[in-house]
Design a protein around this motif. Sequence first.
Motif, PDB file in Angstrom:
ATOM      1  N   UNK A 146       8.186  13.884   1.380  1.00  0.00           N
ATOM      2  CA  UNK A 146       6.757  14.130   1.436  1.00  0.00           C
ATOM      3  C   UNK A 146       6.110  13.085   2.338  1.00  0.00           C
ATOM      4  N   UNK A 147       5.125  13.524   3.131  1.00  0.00           N
ATOM      5  CA  UNK A 147       4.457  12.641   4.074  1.00  0.00           C
ATOM      6  C   UNK A 147       3.529  11.673   3.361  1.00  0.00           C
ATOM      7  N   UNK A 148       3.008  10.721   4.124  1.00  0.00           N
ATOM      8  CA  UNK A 148       2.168   9.675   3.549  1.00  0.00           C
ATOM      9  C   UNK A 148       0.951  10.219   2.821  1.00  0.00           C
ATOM     10  N   UNK A 189       0.515  11.352  -5.887  1.00  0.00           N
ATOM     11  CA  UNK A 189      -0.840  10.987  -6.253  1.00  0.00           C
ATOM     12  C   UNK A 189      -1.023   9.552  -5.793  1.00  0.00           C
ATOM     13  N   UNK A 190      -1.633   9.382  -4.623  1.00  0.00           N
ATOM     14  CA  UNK A 190      -1.755   8.042  -4.055  1.00  0.00           C
ATOM     15  C   UNK A 190      -2.673   7.137  -4.874  1.00  0.00           C
ATOM     16  N   UNK A 191      -3.625   7.720  -5.601  1.00  0.00           N
ATOM     17  CA  UNK A 191      -4.488   6.929  -6.468  1.00  0.00           C
ATOM     18  C   UNK A 191      -3.710   6.299  -7.611  1.00  0.00           C
ATOM     19  N   UNK A 233       0.832  -1.199   0.000  1.00  0.00           N
ATOM     20  CA  UNK A 233       0.000   0.000   0.000  1.00  0.00           C
ATOM     21  C   UNK A 233       0.868   1.251   0.000  1.00  0.00           C
ATOM     22  N   UNK A 234       0.793   1.998  -1.098  1.00  0.00           N
ATOM     23  CA  UNK A 234       1.649   3.150  -1.290  1.00  0.00           C
ATOM     24  C   UNK A 234       1.430   4.216  -0.226  1.00  0.00           C
ATOM     25  N   UNK A 235       0.178   4.425   0.169  1.00  0.00           N
ATOM     26  CA  UNK A 235      -0.140   5.492   1.110  1.00  0.00           C
ATOM     27  C   UNK A 235       0.394   5.242   2.513  1.00  0.00           C
ATOM     28  N   UNK A 236       0.900   4.055   2.799  1.00  0.00           N
ATOM     29  CA  UNK A 236       1.514   3.774   4.089  1.00  0.00           C
ATOM     30  C   UNK A 236       2.913   4.366   4.223  1.00  0.00           C
ATOM     31  N   UNK A 237       3.477   4.828   3.121  1.00  0.00           N
ATOM     32  CA  UNK A 237       4.883   5.211   3.098  1.00  0.00           C
ATOM     33  C   UNK A 237       5.085   6.689   2.852  1.00  0.00           C
TER      34      UNK A 237
END
Length: 123
Positions: free
Chosen positions: A51-53, A73-75, A28-32
């Motif tokens: 840059x933050x999560x 772009x987390x999507x 999951x990209x948004x975890x990082x």
Amino acid sequence: QVQLVESGGGLVAAGGSLRLSCAASGQTFSNYAMGWFRQTPGKEREFVAGISQSGSRTYYADSGKGRFTVSRDNAKNTVYLQMNILKPEDTAAYYCAASTIWGHRDPTSYDYWGQGTQVTVSS
């Protein structure tokens, strides 16, 4: 495990712009939190931007402050580095990296790395 692939490097004249991309897969990209680093032969790898999560917080090394912008772009599982007013001193291999915690400038604090994309700025 996270796989990271950088793209967007190339040869550009001084004063020009490039946008680097880092595509992530595997977890999951948004975890990082994400960081950008650069390295030239004979030098240590140095921090460029982070840059933050969520993308709500960013920070920059003095070398790129006012010229570089990091975004994500987390999507699309992608982080970007927009580089403007490029200088010959910006010439380096640029790497993106992922960390489960935010705010580190030390490359040893990052867990996963891409293989880099070369940026060359001519005078």
